[in-house]
Design a protein around this motif. Structure first.
Motif, PDB file in Angstrom:
ATOM      1  N   GLY A 135       7.275  -0.227  -6.664  1.00  0.00           N
ATOM      2  CA  GLY A 135       7.750   0.312  -5.460  1.00  0.00           C
ATOM      3  C   GLY A 135       6.772   0.712  -4.837  1.00  0.00           C
ATOM      4  N   ARG A 136       5.672   0.245  -4.773  1.00  0.00           N
ATOM      5  CA  ARG A 136       4.605  -0.476  -3.610  1.00  0.00           C
ATOM      6  C   ARG A 136       4.189  -1.114  -2.914  1.00  0.00           C
ATOM      7  N   GLU A 137       4.493  -2.556  -3.591  1.00  0.00           N
ATOM      8  CA  GLU A 137       4.375  -3.726  -3.696  1.00  0.00           C
ATOM      9  C   GLU A 137       4.029  -5.035  -2.084  1.00  0.00           C
ATOM     10  N   GLY A 138       4.832  -3.591  -1.324  1.00  0.00           N
ATOM     11  CA  GLY A 138       4.493  -3.847  -0.198  1.00  0.00           C
ATOM     12  C   GLY A 138       3.228  -3.020   1.099  1.00  0.00           C
ATOM     13  N   HIS A 139       2.745  -2.242   0.075  1.00  0.00           N
ATOM     14  CA  HIS A 139       1.960  -0.907   0.544  1.00  0.00           C
ATOM     15  C   HIS A 139       0.627  -2.140   0.385  1.00  0.00           C
ATOM     16  N   ARG A 140      -0.214  -2.135   1.940  1.00  0.00           N
ATOM     17  CA  ARG A 140      -1.010  -2.060   1.834  1.00  0.00           C
ATOM     18  C   ARG A 140      -2.103  -1.329   1.520  1.00  0.00           C
ATOM     19  N   PRO A 141      -3.686  -1.606   1.816  1.00  0.00           N
ATOM     20  CA  PRO A 141      -4.368  -0.869   1.003  1.00  0.00           C
ATOM     21  C   PRO A 141      -4.902   0.848   1.820  1.00  0.00           C
ATOM     22  N   ALA A 142      -4.839   0.259   3.324  1.00  0.00           N
ATOM     23  CA  ALA A 142      -4.481   1.941   3.816  1.00  0.00           C
ATOM     24  C   ALA A 142      -3.669   2.337   3.496  1.00  0.00           C
ATOM     25  N   GLN A 143      -2.834   2.624   2.723  1.00  0.00           N
ATOM     26  CA  GLN A 143      -1.393   2.854   2.631  1.00  0.00           C
ATOM     27  C   GLN A 143      -1.598   3.963   1.228  1.00  0.00           C
ATOM     28  N   LEU A 144      -2.517   3.340   0.846  1.00  0.00           N
ATOM     29  CA  LEU A 144      -2.518   3.614  -0.999  1.00  0.00           C
ATOM     30  C   LEU A 144      -3.700   4.445  -1.409  1.00  0.00           C
ATOM     31  N   SER A 145      -3.956   5.119  -2.187  1.00  0.00           N
ATOM     32  CA  SER A 145      -5.264   6.321  -2.781  1.00  0.00           C
ATOM     33  C   SER A 145      -5.700   4.937  -2.972  1.00  0.00           C
ATOM     34  N   GLY A 146      -7.497   5.856  -3.943  1.00  0.00           N
ATOM     35  CA  GLY A 146      -8.687   5.160  -4.195  1.00  0.00           C
ATOM     36  C   GLY A 146      -7.835   4.192  -5.729  1.00  0.00           C
TER      37      GLY A 146
END
Length: 241
Positions: A135-146
């Motif tokens: 479900g997070r395949e389209g998220h960029r790094p800035a939109q993801l936690s470490g």
């Protein structure tokens, strides 16, 4: 005759000169058997990360040989090394090394695209799901936690099913549950696909998932523990300074 995926013979690596010289590795000889899972542990500054860097071809030793699948990679040029790392070695860094402008999916498939290979979408979906990023395949790094960024890096390293996977603290930024899932994924890479995993970790529970634990102190191999428990690892490391 033991079939080593990676073999280090008399590897020495120093940094600095004169009074500032530091020996990170001192005549280290060790083999990682094909289809095995090895944890590398030791105090801060013991040479753990340098061992991984030399074994993976990211750094060159001052002396000694490093053989990957029988080939001495210390004799290869930079282009040859780059091809070998792309095709036969997977690396998970402490720094995630993701491209900020790309999505999680695009970061995972990037090495394959650079190698002009078309990864199977089902395999990419499977890996992203296994590392908890469905479900997070389209998220960029800035939109993801470490921790989520680390999961992307792990999926990227596993995509091509490399012969050898080097991982430097792969669960360090993850919560306990996700860390266990990632360790299960590494264990499966060994048991189901015959890959070789070499993992630096400070966590006795993570190290207990491995077949053996290599203990380094002051750039030398201090001990090798065969299938130890987390408690046994903790006791062994407790006596090191």
């Amino acid at each position: 005759m033991v079939d080593h995926a990676v073999l280090l013979e008399g590897v020495t690596r120093t940094y600095g000169n004169g009074a500032t010289e530091v020996a990170a590795l001192r005549q280290v000889s060790v083999g990682f058997t094909r289809g095995s899972f090895t944890a590398v542990m030791g105090p801060s500054g013991s040479g753990k990360s340098t061992l991984l860097q030399c074994a993976s071809g990211l750094d060159r030793p001052d002396s000694g040989a490093v053989l990957v699948a029988g080939q001495d990679i210390t004799r290869l040029g930079e282009k040859e090394l780059a091809v070998l790392r792309r095709d036969r070695i997977g690396i998970v860094f402490q720094a995630f090394n993701l491209v900020p402008s790309l999505t999680a999916w695009q970061n995972v498939i990037l090495p394959s695209r650079l190698a002009r290979r078309r990864p199977e979408p089902a395999r990419v979906h499977e890996l992203l799901n296994r590392v908890g990023l469905a479900g997070r395949e389209g998220h960029r790094p800035a939109q993801l936690s470490g921790g989520q960024q680390q999961r992307v890096a792990i999926a990227r390293a596993l995509l091509s099913r490399p012969e050898v996977l080097f991982a430097d603290e792969p669960t360090g930024a993850l919560d306990r549950r996700t860390g266990h899932e990632v360790l299960a994924l590494l264990r499966e890479a060994v048991d189901a696909f015959g890959q070789t995993v070499v993992m630096v970790t400070h966590d006795p529970e993570a190290a207990a998932r491995a077949d053996s634990v290599l203990v380094l102190t002051d750039g030398r191999i201090d001990d090798v523990l065969d299938r130890p428990s987390a408690e046994q690892i903790g006791l062994r490391l407790g006596g090191l300074r």
